[in-house]
Structures are given as structure tokens and as C-alpha cells.
Design an enzyme around this catalytic site. Structure first.
Site, PDB file in Angstrom:
ATOM      1  N   ASP A  55       0.832  -1.215   0.000  1.00 43.36           N
ATOM      2  CA  ASP A  55       0.000   0.000   0.000  1.00 43.36           C
ATOM      3  C   ASP A  55       0.862   1.259   0.000  1.00 43.36           C
ATOM      4  OD1 ASP A  55      -2.026  -1.958   0.464  1.00 43.36           O
ATOM      5  OD2 ASP A  55      -1.751  -1.728   2.625  1.00 43.36           O
ATOM      6  N   ASN A  80     -17.769  -6.207   0.038  1.00 40.93           N
ATOM      7  CA  ASN A  80     -16.853  -5.810   1.101  1.00 40.93           C
ATOM      8  C   ASN A  80     -16.647  -4.309   1.200  1.00 40.93           C
ATOM      9  OD1 ASN A  80     -15.952  -8.604  -0.093  1.00 40.93           O
ATOM     10  ND2 ASN A  80     -15.460  -8.609   2.080  1.00 40.93           N
ATOM     11  N   GLU A  99     -11.189  -0.538  -3.502  1.00 44.04           N
ATOM     12  CA  GLU A  99     -10.439   0.050  -2.396  1.00 44.04           C
ATOM     13  C   GLU A  99      -9.203   0.761  -2.935  1.00 44.04           C
ATOM     14  OE1 GLU A  99      -9.396  -3.312   0.056  1.00 44.04           O
ATOM     15  OE2 GLU A  99      -7.642  -3.801  -1.173  1.00 44.04           O
ATOM     16  N   HIS A 106      -3.024  -1.090  -5.197  1.00 46.35           N
ATOM     17  CA  HIS A 106      -2.979  -0.103  -4.109  1.00 46.35           C
ATOM     18  C   HIS A 106      -1.856   0.907  -4.349  1.00 46.35           C
ATOM     19  CE1 HIS A 106      -4.643   0.769   0.015  1.00 46.35           C
ATOM     20  NE2 HIS A 106      -3.856   1.798  -0.290  1.00 46.35           N
ATOM     21  N   ARG A 156       4.634  -8.261  -0.425  1.00 45.39           N
ATOM     22  CA  ARG A 156       4.141  -7.257  -1.367  1.00 45.39           C
ATOM     23  C   ARG A 156       5.144  -6.101  -1.328  1.00 45.39           C
ATOM     24  NH1 ARG A 156      -1.961  -6.254   0.405  1.00 45.39           N
ATOM     25  NH2 ARG A 156      -1.010  -6.441   2.470  1.00 45.39           N
TER      26      ARG A 156
END
Length: 321
Positions: A17, A160, A197, A261, A294
Site C-alpha cells: 500500500d 466488502n 479500495e 494499491h 508485497r
């Protein structure tokens, strides 16, 4: 060795992120989710590649109990009207799996010129229409107004999280209408989870683009794009057009899986850069949220003839691009 506007990925390992902000002082400021999900770090460098070796400073840590005690996710650092702000999501410690999705959104403020100095003050929760799972807030200014874009679960909508936008009366407070501008609907948005998101805003060519991420956080994770005219009423859901296909996704040939992200910045020589996370392997053991690999990556991107961004494919590790 890379030159200006070229990067060797990954830029920072085990940071998901990622958020990179280039300030007027010439420094790139970086924050991201750490694998332990227990703190917020900030680092800075004169170059994007230099963020790899920049010393991170922990500016905030989670509590032992209560609403700010677990899963500190996706911090973003912004400089707004003379002060620094970090927006992040946090949950409460829970013995049940449900606690994993108990996030709310919060703000820290720092009045120092350098955000690695001074005090980060908790400004509390950003309150929205519902008390429900909420995360991944970003902030941008447009025509003198401050806007907040975030992901949240509407209890009356299957899935979600959806994407919402609202004006702000100050950097910590929403005001007026809160509008849903995207909900998971295409097949590529609903693999594993029905997710929209991680919004990030890009203003170019008379338009406002909002990239976002969709589906589960494994190799199915990918990016979509919303577009609105800069003169439109951004609180009107009808002005936002969604790309029917992903604009950035897994590429097995380059060995990049689940890119998403993202944030946007500019290179040392002024070109547009997308910063994102991805893994360099496809198969994951256990819950993808607890796989730490990640890594933060960066690459220059271009523009299509119609004025929309062209992100291309996530590039190979270890090669200057």
C-alpha cells in the site's frame, strides 16, 4: 545503474500500500503498511530509488487494546494548507476473525516543517455516514475545495467495500453529501472478495482520474480507473465513468502478481510515475494478508491519445526501467 526517471524494482521490499509524496522541498516522502501492521513509518529521500536505503522513522504505534490496537493499514502522508497529515485505518484487537474487518479511519497531524520532526497529534476518527468497515482514505484539493475519497462497507449493499467521495470542512472532517462513485460489479472486481479500495487521484488533461484496486489481495488483485471531467460536480455519481477492463494487472511474463494499491508522483525529471505493490510469485501459503512480500515498485507511465493514462504492464524486477 538507473538514471533519472528510471527505477530498479522493487524500490522498497515488504512495504505494501505504498504512498509517495513529492514535497516542495524536493524530497520524496514515503509511508506504507508494514508487515507487522503495528506502526506507521515515514522516510524521505531526494530520489525515489533512494527510498530503499532511507532510514524510516516510526511516528506512531498502535495501542494494546481498543479501537486503534490492530491491523494498521495503508497510511498516506499529505501536506495540506501548511500542515502534514497522515490518514490511516485501524481495527480493534479481537479474538474472532471478524475483528480483521473492523477498521475505521483516523488522522494524525504535524505542524513541523519536516514531518520526520515535531509531534504527530491524533486528531481522531474521520466520521462517515455508517459505523462500518472503512479504510484507504485519500485527500485532494480541487478548485478551492478539499475532497476525501475512501472505501467503506454499506450494510445494505452486498460486498466488502465501495468507493465514496465527500467534501471536507477541514482536513479531519467530512461535510455535506457522501456519494458512492463505484461498487464492485465487473467479474474482475469480485474475485475472492467484492472489493473496490485503495483510491488514488490523478489530475491531468482536463479530467480527474481515480485509480482503485479490486478483488482479493492475491494474484487476482488489479487496478481499475474512474474518470470525471474537471468541471463536473464531483459529488454526482453520474459524472464518474468506470473503465470496463482492468488498467493494471498481473503479468506472468514479467513475473509480477497482484499489482495494486497505488499512489502517483512525478520522477526526478518531471514524468508521471505510478507507485504500487506486487509480489514476484503467484502461489501463496495461507492468508494473502499475512504474506509479507508485497514489495513497493515504481515505474514511469505514459498517456493515450484520448488523454487517459496508459500504465502498461508491471515491469520485471532488477531491470532499470
Amino acid at each position: 545503474m538507473p538514471t533519472n526517471g528510471e527505477y530498479i524494482n522493487p524500490v522498497v521490499e515488504q512495504r505494501a500500500d505504498p504512498w509517495v509524496y513529492k514535497h516542495s522541498d524536493g524530497y520524496y516522502y514515503f509511508t506504507a503498511s508494514v508487515p507487522e501492521y503495528d506502526r506507521i513509518e515515514v522516510r524521505r529521500s531526494a530520489t525515489i530509488q533512494g527510498l530503499k536505503d532511507a532510514i524510516p522513522k516510526t511516528v506512531w504505534r498502535k495501542y494494546d487494546t481498543g479501537p486503534l490496537s490492530a491491523n494498521i493499514w495503508a497510511p498516506e502522508i499529505h501536506y495540506i494548507r501548511g500542515k502534514w497529515y497522515i490518514y490511516f485505518a485501524a481495527a480493534r484487537t479481537s479474538e474472532t476473525k471478524d475483528g480483521l474487518f473492523d477498521h475505521r479511519m483516523y488522522v494524525l497531524e504535524n505542524e513541523a516543517e519536516n514531518p520526520l520532526e515535531g509531534d504527530w497529534v491524533e486528531k481522531g476518527q474521520v466520521v462517515t455516514r455508517w459505523e462500518s468497515f472503512a479504510l484507504d482514505a485519500t485527500v485532494f484539493e480541487h478548485r478551492g475545495e478539499l475532497y476525501y475519497v475512501w472505501a467503506q462497507k454499506d450494510p445494505d449493499i452486498e460486498g466488502n467495500s465501495n468507493l465514496y467521495i465527500s467534501k471536507m470542512s477541514d482536513p479531519c472532517t467530512l461535510t455535506g453529501e457522501q456519494t458512492m462513485i463505484s461498487t464492485p460489479e465487473y467479474p474482475w472486481e469480485i474475485i475472492g472478495f467484492r472489493v473496490n479500495e485503495g483510491p488514488a487521484v490523478l489530475k491531468r488533461n482536463g479530467r480527474i482520474f481515480i485509480s482503485y484496486s479490486a478483488s482479493a489481495t492475491d494474484f487476482n488483485y488489479c487496478m481499475g480507473l474512474l474518470t470525471a471531467d474537471e468541471s463536473a460536480d464531483l459529488l454526482d455519481p453520474a459524472v464518474w465513468r468506470k473503465s470496463p477492463e482492468p488498467v493494471f494487472q498481473t503479468n506472468e511474463e514479467s513475473g509480477q502478481f497482484g499489482p495494486g494499491h497505488n499512489s502517483f508522483t512525478v520522477s526526478e525529471d518531471g514524468r508521471d510515475v505510478i507507485v504500487y505493490h506486487a509480489r514476484n510469485y503467484k502461489e501463496i501459503t495461507g492468508d494473502p494478508l499475512y504474506d509479507p512480500n508485497r514489495h513497493t515498485r515504481a515505474q514511469v507511465f505514459g498517456w493515450n491519445e484520448d488523454g487517459t493514462p496508459h500504465f502498461g504492464v508491471p515491469v520485471k524486477d532488477g531491470v532499470p526501467r
